[in-house]
Design a protein around this motif. Structure first.
Motif, PDB file in Angstrom:
ATOM      1  N   UNK A 292       0.856  -1.174   0.000  1.00 26.80           N
ATOM      2  CA  UNK A 292       0.000   0.000   0.000  1.00 26.80           C
ATOM      3  C   UNK A 292       0.897   1.229   0.000  1.00 26.80           C
ATOM      4  N   UNK A 293       0.518   2.213  -0.814  1.00 29.65           N
ATOM      5  CA  UNK A 293       1.242   3.471  -0.861  1.00 29.65           C
ATOM      6  C   UNK A 293       0.442   4.571  -0.188  1.00 29.65           C
ATOM      7  N   UNK A 294       1.145   5.496   0.437  1.00 36.18           N
ATOM      8  CA  UNK A 294       0.515   6.606   1.134  1.00 36.18           C
ATOM      9  C   UNK A 294       1.249   7.896   0.811  1.00 36.18           C
ATOM     10  N   UNK A 295       0.508   8.982   0.801  1.00 39.64           N
ATOM     11  CA  UNK A 295       1.093  10.296   0.562  1.00 39.64           C
ATOM     12  C   UNK A 295       0.317  11.334   1.363  1.00 39.64           C
ATOM     13  N   UNK A 296       0.921  12.489   1.533  1.00 47.64           N
ATOM     14  CA  UNK A 296       0.224  13.654   2.046  1.00 47.64           C
ATOM     15  C   UNK A 296       0.010  14.579   0.864  1.00 47.64           C
ATOM     16  N   UNK A 297      -1.199  15.100   0.727  1.00 48.03           N
ATOM     17  CA  UNK A 297      -1.554  15.974  -0.374  1.00 48.03           C
ATOM     18  C   UNK A 297      -1.944  17.329   0.206  1.00 48.03           C
ATOM     19  N   UNK A 298      -1.298  18.383  -0.259  1.00 46.44           N
ATOM     20  CA  UNK A 298      -1.700  19.718   0.178  1.00 46.44           C
ATOM     21  C   UNK A 298      -3.117  19.982  -0.307  1.00 46.44           C
ATOM     22  N   UNK A 299      -3.954  20.517   0.590  1.00 47.21           N
ATOM     23  CA  UNK A 299      -5.350  20.770   0.266  1.00 47.21           C
ATOM     24  C   UNK A 299      -5.828  21.879   1.183  1.00 47.21           C
ATOM     25  N   UNK A 300      -6.567  22.821   0.669  1.00 50.60           N
ATOM     26  CA  UNK A 300      -7.023  23.894   1.556  1.00 50.60           C
ATOM     27  C   UNK A 300      -7.990  23.358   2.617  1.00 50.60           C
ATOM     28  N   UNK A 301      -8.073  24.052   3.751  1.00 51.07           N
ATOM     29  CA  UNK A 301      -9.063  23.625   4.739  1.00 51.07           C
ATOM     30  C   UNK A 301     -10.431  23.454   4.080  1.00 51.07           C
ATOM     31  N   UNK A 302     -11.147  22.470   4.558  1.00 54.86           N
ATOM     32  CA  UNK A 302     -12.379  21.994   3.924  1.00 54.86           C
ATOM     33  C   UNK A 302     -13.346  21.603   5.044  1.00 54.86           C
ATOM     34  N   UNK A 303     -14.643  21.609   4.806  1.00 60.34           N
ATOM     35  CA  UNK A 303     -15.555  21.190   5.876  1.00 60.34           C
ATOM     36  C   UNK A 303     -15.220  19.817   6.470  1.00 60.34           C
TER      37      UNK A 303
ATOM     38  N   UNK B 228      -4.336   7.446  -0.263  1.00 59.71           N
ATOM     39  CA  UNK B 228      -4.011   6.027  -0.354  1.00 59.71           C
ATOM     40  C   UNK B 228      -3.962   5.646  -1.819  1.00 59.71           C
ATOM     41  N   UNK B 229      -2.891   4.976  -2.219  1.00 59.91           N
ATOM     42  CA  UNK B 229      -2.782   4.532  -3.602  1.00 59.91           C
ATOM     43  C   UNK B 229      -2.018   3.214  -3.674  1.00 59.91           C
ATOM     44  N   UNK B 230      -2.139   2.583  -4.812  1.00 62.58           N
ATOM     45  CA  UNK B 230      -1.388   1.355  -5.097  1.00 62.58           C
ATOM     46  C   UNK B 230      -1.650   0.243  -4.088  1.00 62.58           C
ATOM     47  N   UNK B 231      -2.901   0.090  -3.680  1.00 62.65           N
ATOM     48  CA  UNK B 231      -3.255  -1.035  -2.812  1.00 62.65           C
ATOM     49  C   UNK B 231      -3.301  -2.283  -3.692  1.00 62.65           C
ATOM     50  N   UNK B 232      -2.467  -3.241  -3.356  1.00 62.08           N
ATOM     51  CA  UNK B 232      -2.418  -4.449  -4.182  1.00 62.08           C
ATOM     52  C   UNK B 232      -2.019  -5.638  -3.325  1.00 62.08           C
TER      53      UNK B 232
ATOM     54  N   UNK C 134      -7.009  -5.928   4.283  1.00 57.93           N
ATOM     55  CA  UNK C 134      -7.507  -5.312   5.520  1.00 57.93           C
ATOM     56  C   UNK C 134      -6.336  -4.921   6.419  1.00 57.93           C
ATOM     57  N   UNK C 135      -5.337  -5.774   6.527  1.00 59.68           N
ATOM     58  CA  UNK C 135      -4.149  -5.459   7.332  1.00 59.68           C
ATOM     59  C   UNK C 135      -3.430  -4.231   6.778  1.00 59.68           C
ATOM     60  N   UNK C 136      -3.343  -4.138   5.454  1.00 60.97           N
ATOM     61  CA  UNK C 136      -2.705  -2.976   4.830  1.00 60.97           C
ATOM     62  C   UNK C 136      -3.486  -1.701   5.122  1.00 60.97           C
ATOM     63  N   UNK C 137      -4.821  -1.769   5.018  1.00 65.28           N
ATOM     64  CA  UNK C 137      -5.643  -0.593   5.293  1.00 65.28           C
ATOM     65  C   UNK C 137      -5.552  -0.190   6.769  1.00 65.28           C
ATOM     66  N   UNK C 138      -5.499  -1.160   7.661  1.00 66.94           N
ATOM     67  CA  UNK C 138      -5.345  -0.853   9.081  1.00 66.94           C
ATOM     68  C   UNK C 138      -3.992  -0.186   9.349  1.00 66.94           C
TER      69      UNK C 138
END
Length: 156
Positions: A68-79, A90-94, A106-110
């Motif tokens: 599983x791949x993870x990143x932080x994405x800059x995003x303006x404050x949002x509700x 979350x990307x590249x779950x395989x 499930x283990x990867x998502x946890x």
């Protein structure tokens, strides 16, 4: 027994292979996947080295069975995250086809949830296939109103 370890720069080929297989299983055109592969590899390599791309590899008896791949994405404050200026992605779950029954996804998502929590991430997004949706439903993800559009380049 399944063990989780962080992704490392040495996992470049493995992650590329997982991504290619993920898109192939999702029914994407082989030519489109082949066109993406070199650019993805070039994109991923520095991000693995500096930690902008992080995540986990699931191993069984020392062999990779998923990731599983993870990143932080800059995003303006949002509700959905009113005081945060970023989202988790979350990307590249395989998971290897022959390993799909024991709950490795499930283990990867946890593991992703724990990692985001440790980094102070309060909101995360992902894109899914029809086949992946039940996993994400079971792990607390909800469908949003996102849409997408391909913008054709200007003819040169």
């Amino acid at each position: 027994m399944i063990k989780m370890r962080p992704v490392l720069p040495k996992d470049l080929d493995l992650i590329c292979r997982h991504r290619e297989a993920m898109f192939a299983e999702a029914g994407r055109d082989a030519r489109e996947i082949a066109a993406m592969n070199p650019a993805f590899r070039d994109w991923l390599k520095p991000r693995l080295q500096d930690g902008r791309y992080f995540g986990f590899i699931a191993e069984h008896d020392g062999h990779s069975v998923g990731g599983i791949g993870l990143m932080l994405v800059e995003w303006p404050p949002h509700p959905s995250h009113p005081s945060d200026d970023h989202r988790g992605y979350v990307l590249n779950v395989f998971v290897e086809h022959e390993q799909r029954e024991p709950g490795i996804a499930r283990l990867l998502m946890d593991a992703a949830d724990r990692e985001f929590r440790q980094r102070g991430i309060t909101y995360a997004i992902l894109h899914t296939t029809k086949a992946g949706r039940p996993l994400y439903d079971r792990t607390g993800w909800v469908q949003t109103s996102e849409m997408a559009k391909t913008i054709q380049p200007v003819a040169g």
